[in-house]
Scaffold this motif. Structure first.
Motif, mmCIF file in Angstrom:
data_model
loop_
_atom_site.group_PDB
_atom_site.id
_atom_site.type_symbol
_atom_site.label_atom_id
_atom_site.label_comp_id
_atom_site.label_asym_id
_atom_site.label_seq_id
_atom_site.Cartn_x
_atom_site.Cartn_y
_atom_site.Cartn_z
ATOM 1 N N UNK A 58 0.822 -1.205 0.000
ATOM 2 C CA UNK A 58 0.000 0.000 0.000
ATOM 3 C C UNK A 58 0.856 1.255 0.000
ATOM 4 N N UNK A 59 1.874 1.293 0.842
ATOM 5 C CA UNK A 59 2.750 2.464 0.915
ATOM 6 C C UNK A 59 3.473 2.684 -0.411
ATOM 7 N N UNK A 60 3.865 1.610 -1.067
ATOM 8 C CA UNK A 60 4.543 1.718 -2.355
ATOM 9 C C UNK A 60 3.611 2.290 -3.419
ATOM 10 N N UNK A 61 2.350 1.821 -3.443
ATOM 11 C CA UNK A 61 1.392 2.321 -4.423
ATOM 12 C C UNK A 61 1.082 3.799 -4.193
ATOM 13 N N UNK A 62 0.890 4.191 -2.935
ATOM 14 C CA UNK A 62 0.563 5.578 -2.625
ATOM 15 C C UNK A 62 1.735 6.513 -2.928
ATOM 16 N N UNK A 63 2.940 6.060 -2.655
ATOM 17 C CA UNK A 63 4.109 6.911 -2.913
ATOM 18 C C UNK A 63 4.324 7.153 -4.407
ATOM 19 N N UNK A 64 3.871 6.208 -5.243
ATOM 20 C CA UNK A 64 3.994 6.369 -6.696
ATOM 21 C C UNK A 64 2.712 6.928 -7.320
ATOM 22 N N UNK A 65 1.690 7.128 -6.492
ATOM 23 C CA UNK A 65 0.444 7.685 -6.995
ATOM 24 C C UNK A 65 -0.237 6.813 -8.025
ATOM 25 N N UNK A 66 -0.146 5.506 -7.875
ATOM 26 C CA UNK A 66 -0.709 4.584 -8.869
ATOM 27 C C UNK A 66 -1.665 3.598 -8.215
ATOM 28 N N UNK A 67 -2.590 3.076 -9.036
ATOM 29 C CA UNK A 67 -3.524 2.053 -8.567
ATOM 30 C C UNK A 67 -2.798 0.741 -8.311
ATOM 31 N N UNK A 68 -1.877 0.392 -9.205
ATOM 32 C CA UNK A 68 -1.097 -0.844 -9.096
ATOM 33 C C UNK A 68 0.261 -0.528 -8.494
ATOM 34 N N UNK A 69 0.600 -1.238 -7.429
ATOM 35 C CA UNK A 69 1.891 -1.033 -6.779
ATOM 36 C C UNK A 69 3.026 -1.588 -7.646
ATOM 37 N N UNK A 70 4.149 -0.907 -7.711
ATOM 38 C CA UNK A 70 5.300 -1.445 -8.451
ATOM 39 C C UNK A 70 5.939 -2.644 -7.760
ATOM 40 N N UNK A 71 5.470 -2.950 -6.568
ATOM 41 C CA UNK A 71 6.000 -4.089 -5.825
ATOM 42 C C UNK A 71 5.627 -5.390 -6.545
ATOM 43 N N UNK A 72 6.583 -6.291 -6.678
ATOM 44 C CA UNK A 72 6.340 -7.546 -7.389
ATOM 45 C C UNK A 72 5.366 -8.434 -6.621
ATOM 46 N N UNK A 73 4.548 -9.177 -7.382
ATOM 47 C CA UNK A 73 3.596 -10.099 -6.783
ATOM 48 C C UNK A 73 4.305 -11.220 -6.025
ATOM 49 N N UNK A 74 5.591 -11.412 -6.300
ATOM 50 C CA UNK A 74 6.360 -12.455 -5.619
ATOM 51 C C UNK A 74 6.431 -12.223 -4.108
ATOM 52 N N UNK A 75 6.181 -10.989 -3.664
ATOM 53 C CA UNK A 75 6.189 -10.706 -2.231
ATOM 54 C C UNK A 75 5.076 -11.462 -1.495
ATOM 55 N N UNK A 76 4.069 -11.907 -2.235
ATOM 56 C CA UNK A 76 2.954 -12.624 -1.620
ATOM 57 C C UNK A 76 3.222 -14.120 -1.483
ATOM 58 N N UNK A 77 4.292 -14.617 -2.101
ATOM 59 C CA UNK A 77 4.563 -16.059 -2.070
ATOM 60 C C UNK A 77 4.710 -16.614 -0.653
ATOM 61 N N UNK A 78 5.436 -15.940 0.252
ATOM 62 C CA UNK A 78 5.580 -16.504 1.609
ATOM 63 C C UNK A 78 4.258 -16.696 2.335
ATOM 64 N N UNK A 79 3.340 -15.724 2.258
ATOM 65 C CA UNK A 79 2.073 -15.865 2.980
ATOM 66 C C UNK A 79 1.216 -16.972 2.362
ATOM 67 N N UNK A 80 1.250 -17.149 1.045
ATOM 68 C CA UNK A 80 0.513 -18.238 0.416
ATOM 69 C C UNK A 80 1.137 -19.589 0.782
ATOM 70 N N UNK A 81 2.466 -19.632 0.889
ATOM 71 C CA UNK A 81 3.140 -20.878 1.289
ATOM 72 C C UNK A 81 2.781 -21.258 2.714
ATOM 73 N N UNK A 82 2.761 -20.280 3.616
ATOM 74 C CA UNK A 82 2.366 -20.557 4.996
ATOM 75 C C UNK A 82 0.906 -20.985 5.075
ATOM 76 N N UNK A 83 0.068 -20.443 4.193
ATOM 77 C CA UNK A 83 -1.326 -20.876 4.144
ATOM 78 C C UNK A 83 -1.421 -22.350 3.758
ATOM 79 N N UNK A 84 -0.577 -22.784 2.798
ATOM 80 C CA UNK A 84 -0.544 -24.196 2.415
ATOM 81 C C UNK A 84 -0.087 -25.096 3.544
ATOM 82 N N UNK A 85 0.894 -24.649 4.313
ATOM 83 C CA UNK A 85 1.361 -25.434 5.460
ATOM 84 C C UNK A 85 0.290 -25.498 6.551
ATOM 85 N N UNK A 86 -0.484 -24.431 6.691
ATOM 86 C CA UNK A 86 -1.604 -24.466 7.640
ATOM 87 C C UNK A 86 -2.581 -25.563 7.254
#
Length: 586
Positions: free
Chosen positions: A437-465
């Motif tokens: 969110x902070x990355x998107x707001x700082x660039x003034x864009x709807x889509x954050x320049x942050x790579x979707x790969x940042x979500x991989x750890x939380x999805x992996x932990x969800x699978x282990x759950x």
């Protein structure tokens, strides 16, 4: 469970007339068809489920609270429909026919969804803006809901019976049968994960970037293959004849116990219990226990003429000890079942808010390839699959050689580990969302320049759950209930998933309502950048911490099995273990 010499009286009718010798029925020979059916069915259904958030957002212009409610309530309804499926299976059709009719209903539902993708008039006009999109008309949503409804009906027939029908193929009266059943749970879940992995890597990409029409036609074809695979094994299945609805029997016990609520249980002064032999000579008989004594009153013979009253009239006044103990078995699993619901709430977040996060992150790899947001679920399935393979193929054999005993991790420990992993998953998801969110707001864009790969750890932990909590809860319910209640065990598992979805939807709406009173709500709208999704994740993590305390100090005391055992053994263990802690209602 029936073996090679099972009595013809236990067979379900109608059955194929050219069934081979019973010596060849059951076991892994029949289970392969059931797993094949499950794999094709899950490949088809999960091709829809894993990408339905993207479909509703991009093709129906839904967003915010409405989208989350539609997805979670539909998901919850699919799971809770398993109660009706279990009742119909146990009382009327049996597991084989219930599975078959459920598969046909799912095929029709998927075909309806394919029509919504292929016929533009069934959807609102396309929207190229991020906000202020034209919403679907009521009749368009009606067609969509009809497809979802048929899929829910199909799920109600498939989900409570698939695992139970597979378990019916093993003779759990032998050590070999118990070991095979123990492995069946993990391999069943692995087949589910592999099917989902295939659906995500191929079908989801076609849906997102090639054609939704083609992407939904493929699941329709998979449902056809699923039904075909299931019918191919009809000559080698072990069939169980419907013995009546356990749910109705439980209701009779509660009514009869209430009618005799003023009766005192004093065996030394008479009042013997109604304890006839089971109608099925091969069915295991549950011993009478001393827990939840208030239900015992339903089986008390209060007058010499009780046995002479016609069964149809007396069944709501006098129940058998077997019926009473079945109700006790159900009540006895409730504490652990509740803890499982809280664990499933964390898992439920990735299919909605996790995908919505991905939609507002950088999805490109290079200049020509974009990753479908639903592909993130692959991380969950890979984490689950890797754990199952390592656990079954490496950990257990090696530990068994070293310890020279059964080295499986106890159910209570697996659930406890899963709850901790779910807490870590939610905390990490909150941290990543804040950064996105902070990355998107700082660039003034709807889509954050942050790579979707940042979500991989939380999805992996969800699978282990899922690997720890879901499999352990499924094994616990099946192991701690008698064979006659296996469909109920399957229903309870999917009801826990259902309640997880409903609780998640309730929390979302409560937070949206409360936070919206004094300004911008934490949740809602088409733009996550205007929300505070990370706070929602932290609340789910806090609820997980409370669940850990609840399970550790209370619910774990109700687990009487660390591996699959007979229902009689489990009841006997429970009788001894909870003598001082079980609720004694006299």
């Amino acid at each position: 469970m029936e073996d090679a010499n099972h009595s013809p009286s236990t067979e379900q009718h109608p059955l194929p007339v050219n069934t081979p010798t019973h010596r060849k029925a059951g076991g892994w020979r029949s289970v392969k068809y059931i797993i094949g059916n499950e794999a094709c069915e899950k490949l088809a259904s999960m091709s829809l489920v894993s990408n339905v958030t993207v479909y509703l957002r991009t093709k129906y212009n839904l967003g915010g609270i409405l989208l989350v409610n539609v997805v979670t309530i539909w998901s919850g309804t699919c799971n809770i429909a398993s109660v009706a499926g279990a009742l119909i299976s146990d009382a009327y059709l049996g597991r084989y026919l219930t599975l078959l009719f459920g598969s046909i209903a799912s095929l029709l539902g998927m075909a309806t969804l394919a029509l919504t993708a292929g016929i533009p008039k069934l959807r609102p006009p396309p929207c190229n803006e991020q906000v202020n999109c034209i919403q679907p008309q009521e009749w368009q949503m009606g067609v969509l809901y009809m497809g979802f409804g048929l899929l829910a009906i199909g799920a109600g027939g498939i989900r409570p019976c698939n695992i139970a029908f597979g378990a019916d193929q093993f003779d759990t009266n032998t050590e070999k049968g118990k070991m095979q059943l123990d492995s069946f749970f993990n391999w069943w879940w692995l087949s589910f994960s592999v099917a989902l992995l295939i659906a995500l890597t191929g079908v989801v990409y076609i849906q997102t970037y090639v054609s939704w029409t083609l992407g939904y036609a493929i699941p329709v074809a998979c449902f056809v293959l699923s039904i075909t695979a299931f019918l191919m094994g009809r000559h080698v299945y072990v069939y169980k004849k419907p013995q009546g609805s356990v749910f109705v029997d439980m209701l009779k016990v509660m009514v009869a116990a209430f009618r005799k609520r003023k009766t005192t249980i004093e065996l030394s002064h008479g009042h013997p219990f109604h304890d006839p032999a089971p109608s099925d000579p091969q069915a295991s008989k549950l011993p009478r226990t001393n827990r939840l004594k208030c239900f015992d009153k339903a089986a008390i013979l209060t007058a010499p003429g009780d046995m002479n009253v016609p069964a149809q009239r007396s069944s709501w006044k006098l129940c058998t000890v077997q019926q009473v103990e079945q109700l006790k078995c159900l009540v006895g699993v409730v504490p652990v079942w509740i803890s499982g619901i809280c664990g499933f709430v964390a898992v439920d977040q990735q299919g909605t808010f996790g995908v919505l996060q991905a939609l507002q992150m950088e999805k490109s790899i290079g200049h020509h390839f974009k990753i479908p947001p639903a592909w993130l679920t692959i991380a969950s399935m890979l984490a689950l699959s890797i754990w199952v393979i390592v656990y079954e193929s490496i950990y257990i054999p090696v530990a068994k050689k070293i310890l020279r005993r059964d080295a499986r991790i106890p159910i209570r420990e697996r659930i406890r580990i899963g709850i901790v992993v779910s807490i870590l998953c939610m905390i990490l998801a909150g941290v990543v969302e804040k950064k996105r969110r902070e990355s998107a707001l700082s660039h003034g864009s709807f889509v954050s320049p942050l790579s979707m790969a940042w979500l991989l750890p939380q999805f992996s932990l969800s699978g282990l759950t899922e690997a720890f909590v879901c499999i352990a809860i499924m094994e616990f319910l099946t192991a701690q209930m008698p064979e006659s209640m296996r469909s109920v065990a399957g229903s309870l598992f999917f009801i826990s998933l259902s309640f997880g979805s409903y609780v998640s939807s309730l929390i979302v709406n409560v937070i949206h309502s409360l936070t919206g009173k004094n300004g911008t709500p934490w949740l809602g709208g088409h733009d996550l950048n205007q929300n505070r999704l990370e706070y929602y994740y932290y609340i789910i993590a806090a609820l997980g911490a409370l669940n850990f305390i609840y399970f550790t100090f209370f619910a774990s005391n109700y687990i009487f099995c660390d591996k699959v055992e007979s229902a009689t053994d489990n009841v006997a263990k429970g009788e001894k273990k909870v003598e001082g802690t079980e609720l004694e209602m006299v």
